[in-house]
Design a protein around this motif. Sequence first.
Motif, PDB file in Angstrom:
ATOM      1  N   GLY A   8       0.761  -1.661   0.313  1.00 51.29           N
ATOM      2  CA  GLY A   8      -0.314  -0.195   0.135  1.00 51.29           C
ATOM      3  C   GLY A   8       0.987   0.965  -0.041  1.00 51.29           C
ATOM      4  O   GLY A   8       0.061   2.749  -0.334  1.00 51.29           O
ATOM      5  N   GLY A   9       2.102   1.030   0.320  1.00 50.34           N
ATOM      6  CA  GLY A   9       2.920   2.109   0.046  1.00 50.34           C
ATOM      7  C   GLY A   9       3.342   2.644  -1.259  1.00 50.34           C
ATOM      8  O   GLY A   9       2.388   2.367  -2.306  1.00 50.34           O
ATOM      9  N   GLY A  10       3.418   4.401  -1.645  1.00 51.42           N
ATOM     10  CA  GLY A  10       3.402   4.369  -3.066  1.00 51.42           C
ATOM     11  C   GLY A  10       4.065   6.156  -2.689  1.00 51.42           C
ATOM     12  O   GLY A  10       4.382   6.692  -1.800  1.00 51.42           O
ATOM     13  N   LEU A  11       3.788   7.119  -4.096  1.00 53.24           N
ATOM     14  CA  LEU A  11       4.131   8.619  -3.859  1.00 53.24           C
ATOM     15  C   LEU A  11       2.732   9.456  -3.801  1.00 53.24           C
ATOM     16  O   LEU A  11       1.746   9.023  -4.466  1.00 53.24           O
ATOM     17  N   VAL A  12       2.591  10.216  -3.330  1.00 57.28           N
ATOM     18  CA  VAL A  12       1.428  11.094  -2.684  1.00 57.28           C
ATOM     19  C   VAL A  12       1.229  12.775  -2.411  1.00 57.28           C
ATOM     20  O   VAL A  12       2.672  12.446  -1.710  1.00 57.28           O
ATOM     21  N   GLN A  13       0.829  13.485  -2.304  1.00 55.29           N
ATOM     22  CA  GLN A  13       0.973  14.758  -1.962  1.00 55.29           C
ATOM     23  C   GLN A  13       0.772  15.132  -0.923  1.00 55.29           C
ATOM     24  O   GLN A  13       0.103  14.317  -0.613  1.00 55.29           O
ATOM     25  N   ALA A  14       1.402  16.560  -0.510  1.00 55.10           N
ATOM     26  CA  ALA A  14       1.131  16.678   0.514  1.00 55.10           C
ATOM     27  C   ALA A  14      -0.889  16.618   1.125  1.00 55.10           C
ATOM     28  O   ALA A  14      -1.373  17.312  -0.218  1.00 55.10           O
ATOM     29  N   GLY A  15      -1.132  15.970   1.725  1.00 52.76           N
ATOM     30  CA  GLY A  15      -2.558  16.616   2.431  1.00 52.76           C
ATOM     31  C   GLY A  15      -3.486  15.142   1.637  1.00 52.76           C
ATOM     32  O   GLY A  15      -4.700  15.286   1.923  1.00 52.76           O
TER      33      GLY A  15
END
Length: 123
Positions: A8-15
């Motif tokens: 479930g990990g990954g790259l996401v934007q703040a917020g």
Amino acid sequence: QVQLLESGGGLVQAGGSLRLSCADSGLTFSGYGMGWFRQAPGKEREFVSSISWNGETLYALSVKDRFTISRDDAKNTMYLQMNSLKPEDTATYYCAARSAPWAASGSGDYTRWGQGTQVTVSS
């Protein structure tokens, strides 16, 4: 060999939000405390959250009110719902299992560890 497998990990934007999962191949998942830890580059591993066999929870102050830990004993799986993510949440997240039923915040209280899943929060 009994294993813990994070996903479930990954790259996401703040917020943004992510949900981590930890699947336990063991037969005794339901009776034991479980936890999440994280480690950022150049830093020591730190406690994030823990859940007891009966659902009692502990959170680090830095994630309280943003992260929610839960478990589904029927699926031998633990979850970490992460909301309002911040760049400082960027780390490798590890799930861990205890040999005791209660939640705990010390890494030494855990006997089994997963390989980790990377969470990156961009600003």
